[in-house]
Design a protein around this motif. Structure first.
Motif, short mmCIF file in Angstrom:
data_model
loop_
_atom_site.label_atom_id
_atom_site.label_comp_id
_atom_site.label_asym_id
_atom_site.label_seq_id
_atom_site.Cartn_x
_atom_site.Cartn_y
_atom_site.Cartn_z
N ALA A 96 0.85 -1.28 0.16
CA ALA A 96 -0.02 -0.10 0.15
C ALA A 96 0.77 1.25 0.19
N GLY A 97 1.98 0.97 0.59
CA GLY A 97 2.87 2.33 0.62
C GLY A 97 3.71 2.43 -0.70
N GLY A 98 3.25 1.89 -1.52
CA GLY A 98 3.86 1.79 -2.78
C GLY A 98 5.18 0.78 -3.28
N MET A 99 5.49 -0.01 -2.36
CA MET A 99 6.50 -0.66 -2.74
C MET A 99 6.42 -1.80 -3.73
N ASP A 100 7.48 -2.27 -4.46
CA ASP A 100 7.44 -3.28 -5.43
C ASP A 100 7.34 -4.68 -4.79
N GLU A 101 6.44 -5.69 -5.32
CA GLU A 101 6.37 -7.05 -4.81
C GLU A 101 7.38 -7.85 -4.11
N LEU A 102 8.47 -7.83 -5.05
CA LEU A 102 9.59 -8.62 -4.71
C LEU A 102 10.45 -7.96 -3.79
N ASP A 103 10.41 -6.54 -3.67
CA ASP A 103 11.48 -5.54 -2.82
C ASP A 103 10.61 -6.02 -1.44
N ALA A 104 9.20 -5.88 -1.36
CA ALA A 104 8.51 -6.31 -0.21
C ALA A 104 8.96 -7.44 0.62
N ILE A 105 8.85 -8.28 -0.40
CA ILE A 105 9.11 -9.58 0.30
C ILE A 105 10.54 -9.93 0.69
N MET A 106 11.52 -9.09 -0.01
CA MET A 106 12.89 -9.33 0.34
C MET A 106 13.20 -8.46 1.80
N LYS A 107 12.53 -7.43 1.74
CA LYS A 107 12.62 -6.60 3.08
C LYS A 107 12.06 -7.17 4.42
N ILE A 108 10.96 -8.01 4.16
CA ILE A 108 10.43 -8.80 5.18
C ILE A 108 11.29 -9.95 5.43
N LYS A 109 11.94 -10.52 4.63
CA LYS A 109 12.53 -11.92 4.87
C LYS A 109 13.89 -11.20 5.51
N GLN A 110 14.67 -10.08 5.13
CA GLN A 110 15.86 -9.58 5.58
C GLN A 110 15.74 -9.10 6.99
N GLU A 111 14.69 -8.22 7.20
CA GLU A 111 14.51 -7.61 8.34
C GLU A 111 13.59 -8.46 9.43
N ASP A 112 13.17 -9.49 9.17
CA ASP A 112 12.40 -10.29 10.08
C ASP A 112 11.22 -9.73 10.37
N LEU A 113 10.31 -9.20 9.70
CA LEU A 113 9.52 -8.38 9.99
C LEU A 113 8.02 -8.97 10.43
N LEU A 114 7.86 -10.24 9.93
CA LEU A 114 6.51 -10.90 10.59
C LEU A 114 6.46 -10.91 12.11
N GLN A 115 5.24 -10.54 12.38
CA GLN A 115 4.91 -10.55 13.81
C GLN A 115 3.80 -11.66 14.30
N GLU A 116 4.14 -12.61 14.01
CA GLU A 116 2.80 -13.58 14.05
C GLU A 116 2.40 -13.77 15.66
N LYS A 117 3.56 -13.69 16.63
CA LYS A 117 3.10 -13.67 17.91
C LYS A 117 2.37 -12.71 18.53
N SER A 118 2.61 -11.37 18.02
CA SER A 118 1.83 -10.23 18.58
C SER A 118 0.28 -10.16 17.97
N GLY A 119 -0.03 -11.08 16.96
CA GLY A 119 -1.20 -11.01 16.38
C GLY A 119 -1.55 -10.22 15.52
N LYS A 120 -0.37 -9.52 15.00
CA LYS A 120 -0.49 -8.36 14.06
C LYS A 120 -0.76 -8.74 12.61
N GLU A 121 -0.88 -10.17 12.33
CA GLU A 121 -0.55 -10.50 10.91
C GLU A 121 -2.03 -10.81 10.19
N GLY A 122 -3.16 -10.74 11.01
CA GLY A 122 -4.56 -10.94 10.26
C GLY A 122 -4.55 -12.43 10.08
N SER A 123 -6.24 -12.42 9.79
CA SER A 123 -6.70 -13.78 9.88
C SER A 123 -6.28 -14.78 8.57
N GLU A 124 -6.20 -14.03 7.43
CA GLU A 124 -5.74 -14.78 6.26
C GLU A 124 -4.46 -15.51 6.31
N TYR A 125 -3.58 -14.45 6.94
CA TYR A 125 -1.94 -15.06 7.14
C TYR A 125 -2.35 -16.40 8.22
#
Lengths: 316, 227
Positions: A96-125
């Motif tokens: 939504a912030g305008g980032m490219d798909e692959l860049d977003a995935i790489m950023k998430i992987k490299q910076e360990d951004l998924l927050q499954e434990k805090s419950g911020k990742e939504g029901s689909e996830y």
């Protein structure tokens, strides 16, 4: 995912293991096919025992995957599956912030951004994660029941007789599975235990405690204890290294018998003659890597790696 | 001589109270001590710290002070909050006494149990886990049965210590061995016979027990060297 046609029993992928600052395994991958006998050789401290112990998670790999019969024993890693990342709120925000798909995935992987434990990742996830977990994951204890291990120090339970040693885990498994006719099941397990003891000629030791046995007897009983779980794969961690020389033969003979009967085996060993005789494939582990692998002829008679040549010149 | 015998017999009337408190306390101590020992060995940092803090507090204060807090301090506190609490309504002063002894000995028992568990070869746990047993099953079926044999002498020693330590409970209204002697002393003024009687009453409990422990330890040592 595993390729089912090859009947891969056990697979380790990209295993790293650190003990504090010490890197023992630095990215090891291998497959064990059904009926295959694999020997792992290498100098002391090369990481070969650690690799074996990572296979049944007695050591938890710092990084990497262990698959048993197509099921993942190590934790399910959301970063491995791009569709999981794409279902996360973090990803959606980046897009939504305008980032490219692959860049977003790489950023998430490299910076360990998924927050499954805090419950911020939504029901689909979460439902995707659940699905992947259900389809692919196996509980560590259930996974271990498919592959039993034989130890250098035998590790028979000192508080139990030989027969109790053999029966304990199968009986507890039957209880865990809520078998209806538990007494009938126990009788079956007992019968199987005696059959196994007869096979190694030790049925007269059924009611004896481990402290009264010789090393060779202990190790053969430890092997039989593993067999009583009807494992699909057997792991051997230097099974003859703690034995007096005159007892090594009886243990190796039993292992040969198993190999001929088609048991899938992974053996960490210093017995080069034995490895050459029974193995389908030999892995040479050195400095945390598999430096060379191949048939016994390739590895023992035509070694390519200089470290392997050096190692063999010392042990053969 | 008769006065000494009388002092001894009067002190002996406190034996049921002393033994009862000690027995219940050792059961509480063993159960809660096991829990503390397991907590101190879990991966959870919170449980580790909690058990450590508990053990430090209990071992760092005299049992008499703990008994006074439990028997008089806590009712006072509750009453100051407007809760009409009296130990007499909950079974009498023997209740806080048993609680204090039990939870006091738990702190010592946990160390004994922990060292017993740690004395078991790591391979025993690994073998159990490699056969697909959970950590709890391995503890229950393999590790703890072996640890019990090792800690039994220390466990019995703790029981002997506990029997002697219950002598402070006279101060919180439990009429045990020492309290019996004191009461008789204050009415008869036979001070020396009274306290000699008390000492003898403790000895007939503790000395046979200690002898039994020594015998067991010798037997185990023989067994091990034979094995």
């Amino acid at each position: 995912m595993l390729n089912e046609n090859k009947e891969v029993m056990l697979e380790v992928k990209n295993i790293f293991k650190n003990f504090g600052d010490l890197e023992v395994l630095k990215g090891v991958s291998t497959e064990v096919d059904k009926g295959e006998v694999i020997s792992i050789i290498g100098a002391s401290g090369s990481g070969k025992s650690t690799l074996l112990r990572c296979m049944n998670l007695l050591e938890e790999p710092t990084f990497g995957e262990v698959w048993i019969e197509g099921k993942l024993m190590t934790p399910v890693d959301p970063y491995l599956h791009y569709d999981v990342i794409k279902a996360s709120n973090t990803y959606k925000k980046l897009i939504a912030g305008g980032m490219d798909e692959l860049d977003a995935i790489m950023k998430i992987k490299q910076e360990d951004l998924l927050q499954e434990k805090s419950g911020k990742e939504g029901s689909e996830y979460k439902s995707l994660m659940d699905k992947i977990y259900k389809e692919n994951h196996i509980d560590t204890n259930l996974g271990r029941r498919k592959m039993s291990m034989v130890f250098q120090q035998f590790n028979l339970f000192n508080n139990l007789t030989v027969l109790e040693n053999i029966m304990l885990a199968p009986v507890e498994t039957a209880k865990y599975n809520k078998v209806k006719d538990l007494n009938g099941e126990k009788a079956k397990i007992r019968e199987q235990a005696f059959t196994l003891l007869k096979r190694i000629g030790l049925e007269d030791k059924a009611d004896v405690y481990p402290s009264k046995l010789s090393g060779g007897q202990k190790q053969r009983i430890a092997i039989v204890r593993s067999l009583a779980m009807n494992p699909d794969v057997m792991l051997f961690d230097e099974p003859t290294s703690a034995l007096d020389p005159e007892m090594i033969g009886e243990v190796l003979d039993l292992m040969k018998e198993l190999a001929q009967a088609g048991m899938t085996m992974v053996i960490v060993t210093h017995e080069m003659g034995f490895a050459k005789e029974v193995s389908d494939r030999v892995l040479f582990v050195d400095e945390g890597y598999i430096k060379e692998e191949g048939t016994p002829e390739e590895v023992f008679d035509h070694p390519k790696d200089p470290r392997l040549q050096d190692f063999l010149s010392k042990v053969l | 001589m008769g006065v000494y015998l009388k002092g001894f017999l009067i002190a002996c009337r406190g034996i049921p109270a002393t033994v009862a408190v000690s027995l219940i306390a050792i059961v509480i101590g063993a159960a809660f001590g096991l829990l503390l020992a397991l907590c101190s060995q879990t991966k959870s940092k919170v449980l580790q710290v909690l058990s450590k803090v508990y053990i430090d507090i209990v071992r760092g204060t005299p049992m008499l002070v703990q008994a006074l807090i439990m028997a008089y301090g806590i009712p006072w506190l509750l009453q100051s909050w407007g809760v009409g609490f009296k130990w007499d309504n909950f079974g009498g002063m023997v209740v806080p006494a048993v609680i204090v002894c039990g939870f006091n000995s738990a702190a010592y028992m946990s160390e004994v149990i922990r060292s017993g568990i740690q004395a078991i070869d790591k391979g025993q746990m690994e073998a159990a886990r490699s056969l697909g047993m959970s950590h709890g099953m391995a503890m229950r079926l393999v590790i703890i049965p072996q640890a019990v044999r090792i800690i039994l002498p220390a466990f019995a020693n703790e029981f002997v210590t506990l029997i002697k330590e219950t002598s402070v409970l006279g101060y919180v209204g439990v009429v045990e061995i020492l309290r019996r002697g004191q009461l008789w002393n204050s009415s008869s003024f036979e001070t020396f016979p009274a306290y000699i009687g008390v000492a003898l009453a403790y000895m007939i409990l503790t000395i046979p027990l200690s002898k039994a422990i020594n015998g067991y330890e010798r037997k185990m040592a023989r067994k091990e060297s034979a094995a």
